[in-house]
Design a protein around this motif. Sequence first.
Motif, PDB file in Angstrom:
ATOM      1  N   ALA A 349       3.101   1.871   9.335  1.00 54.32           N
ATOM      2  CA  ALA A 349       2.768   1.212   8.065  1.00 54.32           C
ATOM      3  C   ALA A 349       1.682   1.976   7.313  1.00 54.32           C
ATOM      4  O   ALA A 349       1.745   2.119   6.083  1.00 54.32           O
ATOM      5  N   ILE A 350       0.686   2.475   8.049  1.00 57.87           N
ATOM      6  CA  ILE A 350      -0.385   3.249   7.410  1.00 57.87           C
ATOM      7  C   ILE A 350       0.176   4.538   6.807  1.00 57.87           C
ATOM      8  O   ILE A 350      -0.186   4.920   5.681  1.00 57.87           O
ATOM      9  N   PHE A 353       2.027   3.766   3.680  1.00 60.06           N
ATOM     10  CA  PHE A 353       1.082   3.444   2.604  1.00 60.06           C
ATOM     11  C   PHE A 353       0.463   4.712   2.025  1.00 60.06           C
ATOM     12  O   PHE A 353       0.295   4.838   0.809  1.00 60.06           O
ATOM     13  N   ILE A 354       0.141   5.664   2.901  1.00 61.47           N
ATOM     14  CA  ILE A 354      -0.502   6.899   2.437  1.00 61.47           C
ATOM     15  C   ILE A 354       0.456   7.725   1.578  1.00 61.47           C
ATOM     16  O   ILE A 354       0.085   8.237   0.520  1.00 61.47           O
ATOM     17  N   ARG A 356       3.124   6.598   0.118  1.00 61.08           N
ATOM     18  CA  ARG A 356       3.674   5.748  -0.948  1.00 61.08           C
ATOM     19  C   ARG A 356       5.197   5.901  -1.068  1.00 61.08           C
ATOM     20  O   ARG A 356       5.749   6.193  -2.125  1.00 61.08           O
ATOM     21  N   TRP A 358       7.493   3.413   0.019  1.00 61.96           N
ATOM     22  CA  TRP A 358       7.975   2.101   0.456  1.00 61.96           C
ATOM     23  C   TRP A 358       9.466   1.903   0.167  1.00 61.96           C
ATOM     24  O   TRP A 358      10.138   1.130   0.854  1.00 61.96           O
TER      25      TRP A 358
END
Length: 472
Positions: A349-350, A353-354, A356, A358
């Motif tokens: 998930a990290i 997120f980094i 981007r 999704w």
Amino acid sequence: MSRLHLLSIPIFMDRFLRQVGLVALIGVVNSLIRGGWLVGFLTVVGVLALAAIVALWRWLFFRYGIANGVLTIQNGLIAKKVTHIPLANIQTIQQKQWFFFKPFHVVELSIETSGHDSGRPEAMLPAVDESVLAALKQTDTVAAATPELAYTISSSDLNQYAWTSLGVIPILLGALWLFGRLDDLLPKAWIRQAQNQLLTLGIFLIVGLVMLFLILGLVVSYLNQLQKYYRFSLSVQSGKLVTERGFFQRNQVSVAPDRIQALRFNQNIIRQWLHLFTVQALTASKAADDQANSNLVMIPVLKENRLLQTVQPFVNWSPVAYPEATKVPSSTYWRYSRNMMLGNGIFVAIILFIVRQWTSPLWWSLAVIWLLVVALQGLYAARQGAIGFNQQLLVAQVGHAFGRSRYVVPRNKVQSLVLQQPILLRHTLVHVVINVRHGNSNQEITIKYLPKSVGKLVWQWYAPSLPNPMVD
């Protein structure tokens, strides 16, 4: 104080070579490409000059001497340090000899005493005459005598060990990292030209190049393991275990048997299929260090049917047969996979997120594949978990990435034993944690989700006179 001596030859040349590492070389190449030949030449001269000055400085202000049963080492000029080591306190000595030192009869020594607990040997003599080693051996370490017991690896075993190594994995990871850095190291025009040439190749040629790259990685890994354990031998001399190995650098380690805290029988997944084991000794010493593993490799490879009978003569408390073991219940296997997926799920998930990404199907596919892999890894680790004991020994087996380890620990070498209980399963399951001294730190051996009754038996084996509210 007796007269102290310089290192026996200009060892600063060796230290000079060590100063010019991979990072410096990458910087030099980058300067040559981006700044032109003049900048590159000046960078090369600067790096070499700085390395030579540092190495020469360390050589000039390093002194050693042996007198009245004491080894004295003095180094430094501004912050001078003097170390005195009684020879009687020396526990282990690691001896290394690069091939270019052999004609000079020069060795490198790492020395450790019983009271040392830092991450480095207490004393290092980077290049001394072999007579210095002989002087140290007269008091504490191995005397030049006929071995009382000896094992020498055969050519077939050495080849088998080298081919079944997973050393290709770090080689491939390093190559991939370097490939990812090509944009920073090479001109953009070169990168575009290489990409255009790759696009003109057929898919089969690209696959062929990838396969060739993998084969080269395997060959490099094979040759590295071959030279590392070339002419490996294990012997008992004057009551000490002595290992010797290496082609380019001969590495000899002597260790007292009472410094061995546990035995570890290691298998990667390939050797598990072939029923091969690597025998390692966990020692209370950093001088018996095997690079990153902090272990003394006693025997690189052995067939399972010869394992215990070969090791037992060298370590007298080693078992001739394993005690009966209790495996992790199959009903708890899913908990191992769940724990692995939860920990890695946060990591994935990290990353998402980094970067981007999704909504990217590719990234989500990679995330799902990764979580599936770690779930299977958790299942594999659960299937390997087991614990057993007899009056004197505890045997614990744990699974890890790409392999498993089986520990044999004497009862008097267990530093501590801890029983932990999962919050929601306090009445049925326990985790058993065994702590053993390893190098100058600790080796934690954990078998999770064992029946509470097994935890009670283990506690009674370890501390029968002490109550434990978790199992009583």
